[in-house]
Design an enzyme around this catalytic site. Sequence first.
Site, short mmCIF file in Angstrom:
data_model
loop_
_atom_site.label_atom_id
_atom_site.label_comp_id
_atom_site.label_asym_id
_atom_site.label_seq_id
_atom_site.Cartn_x
_atom_site.Cartn_y
_atom_site.Cartn_z
N ASP A 63 0.85 -1.17 0.00
CA ASP A 63 0.00 0.00 0.00
C ASP A 63 0.90 1.24 0.00
OD1 ASP A 63 -3.29 0.36 1.44
OD2 ASP A 63 -2.15 1.76 0.21
N GLU A 114 -10.92 6.52 3.99
CA GLU A 114 -9.90 5.93 4.87
C GLU A 114 -10.02 6.43 6.31
OE1 GLU A 114 -6.65 6.01 1.31
OE2 GLU A 114 -6.05 5.02 3.14
C1 GLC Z 1 -4.43 4.15 -0.22
C2 GLC Z 1 -5.33 2.97 0.08
C3 GLC Z 1 -5.38 1.93 -1.00
C4 GLC Z 1 -5.12 2.57 -2.36
C5 GLC Z 1 -3.70 3.12 -2.34
C6 GLC Z 1 -3.37 3.85 -3.65
O1 GLC Z 1 -3.77 4.54 0.96
O2 GLC Z 1 -5.12 2.30 1.32
O3 GLC Z 1 -6.68 1.31 -0.94
O4 GLC Z 1 -5.25 1.59 -3.38
O5 GLC Z 1 -3.47 4.01 -1.25
O6 GLC Z 1 -4.15 5.01 -3.78
#
Ligand code: GLC
Length: 608
Positions: free
Chosen positions: A301, A501
């Site tokens: 992530d 988030e």
């Molecule tokens: C974010 C999320 C993830 C996403 C990634 C790229 O923090 O946790 O779901 O795909 O970053 O944007």
Amino acid sequence: MTINSPQLHPASTAARPLRLAILLAGICFVPANLPASPASDADALLAKMTLDEKIGQMVQVDSGALKDKADVQKYFLGSVLSGGNSDPADNRPETWLKLVEDFKAQALQTRLKIPLLYGIDAVHGHNNILGAVIFPHHVGLGAMHNPALVEKAERVTAEEVAGTGINWAFAPCIAVSRDIRWGRSYESFGPSTAEVAKNGAAGVKGFQGSHLGKNSVLACAKHFAGDGGTENGKDEGDTVCDEATFRKLYLAPYAAAIKAGAGSIMVSFSSWNGQKMHGNKYLLTDVLKGEMGFQGFLVSDWAAIDQLGPDYQSDIQTSINAGLDMVMIPAGPGEGHNYAEFIADLKALVAAGKVPEARINDATRRILTVKYQMGLFDRPATDPVLTQSIGSDAHRQVARECVRESLVLLKNSGHVLPLKKNLKHIAVVGQAAADLGIQCGGWTIDWQGKTGAVTTGGTTLLAAVKLAAGADTEVTFSADGRDLKGADVIIVAVGEQPYAEMKGDRQDLSLPAADAQLIAGAKSAGVPVVTVLYSGRPLVLGAALDQSDAFLAAWLPGTEGEGLADVLFGKSAPRGKLPRLWPADHGQLSVDHLTGQPLFPAGFGLTY
Ligand code: GLC
């Protein structure tokens, strides 16, 4: 290629008939010239690669951090992403297409011309792009109990993603959300492992087709694992349970996603019993790749390895040795732990024998195999038909169908719904009725979403009611609920403001006070009140349910508000069923720690 065209995900490659002929003929000899396989192609290419070229494939950089696109070529980068806020200035599809093609061109100028994977969070439609069709978030798709429709929705999304030249979607999220205090509850199909597994597998097939091929958009099942099971629903928190429970609740959807052919899996920020998933070799390598047989590649992530500690080199050593194959690095030169630093550190770790080159080879081989499976090495330029399909009516009709199927009717006293055609005056109340941003929720144009005139096309509830009401019906609107005189019925739209988030983590899930007052005010007008709630999760409603004659849980339906009017005016009957229980009070926010009785059980939903 349109949504119903079989070409989007061709059934087979040239090799298949030959193999079939051999099988049918029962011929035991194996011709010497069997076509190469993606795996053998990957091995052949790997043998030619330098360590720099291999490590480059393991690096994914955010487009916003690549001030100089030529760094894609300089560092042999395997992938670029556009995070939630990394949009080109005018955000139009054509601008996106040019941005993506420019990055892809850089990769093709490297010595070995290894094509680029370009990733984006297409989590409810191609949601960063101006004019894209925005679907209901997963919480609403989970209320449909219709995996076939989930697959159809993701196929439309895949067409719009591909229309901008992008070939990787960080979706479907297959979190099993156990506690609605979690800010990402709306990205989950719900708390039922079985439902999440079915819908997740359908989502993978929607993006990739029956298998990874020339027209697939690479799916990314996320976030492995237990992201929706953290204590008190804390985002990026700790999932505390024994292994049997962890496997039963949180690993099963990944088995389904792997069976459906998922080519990539994203690792979760969260922890299991105090150990960060990004450093958990047992789960990433022994269980997921070994026992469960995952053949694709693992991507981190957003800068998630930085959380492992105690320093960046150990972050890299721990995560790569745990089984991470590609690292998402949103920082460029001078911005903290950046991609140049990562590459230098990983090279040093290999030189020092702290990261075996065999691990680098395994990671690179996995990434290359997926690229060969997708036919990226000889994929033609983006088909303009796909670019023109972005926001098309055919696509909007699919999203409108998802909206209809996702709505859950919680109350309908006196059969207020469906609304009669001969009503003289419908009063629509509440800012949410005229606000596409609230209707779409987070991950819409911006990472956090936004209220007000969202810079994208769509139909608000108010506009949809005006379109659906009879010619002799007057439809009035007031954001604050004043001046309801003469109304035959009042539609009150209320709901959560957009979030994404950790910004959505909340301990108090009461209906916002201003919304409660709006409903109470409408009730005092003495005519039937129909409440429409936009939310990423069930809320504690207090008196609002009693004060409403009809109550519709609309979740976060996206741009196609006409799906709401279809149900309100009876063009379709509501069929949605709650994917999770609806709490009566704050004692039922986590399905694992219940006190008291819920207001409605999972599976509840009225119809006409
Ligand atoms: C974010 C999320 C993830 C996403 C990634 C790229 O923090 O946790 O779901 O795909 O970053 O944007």
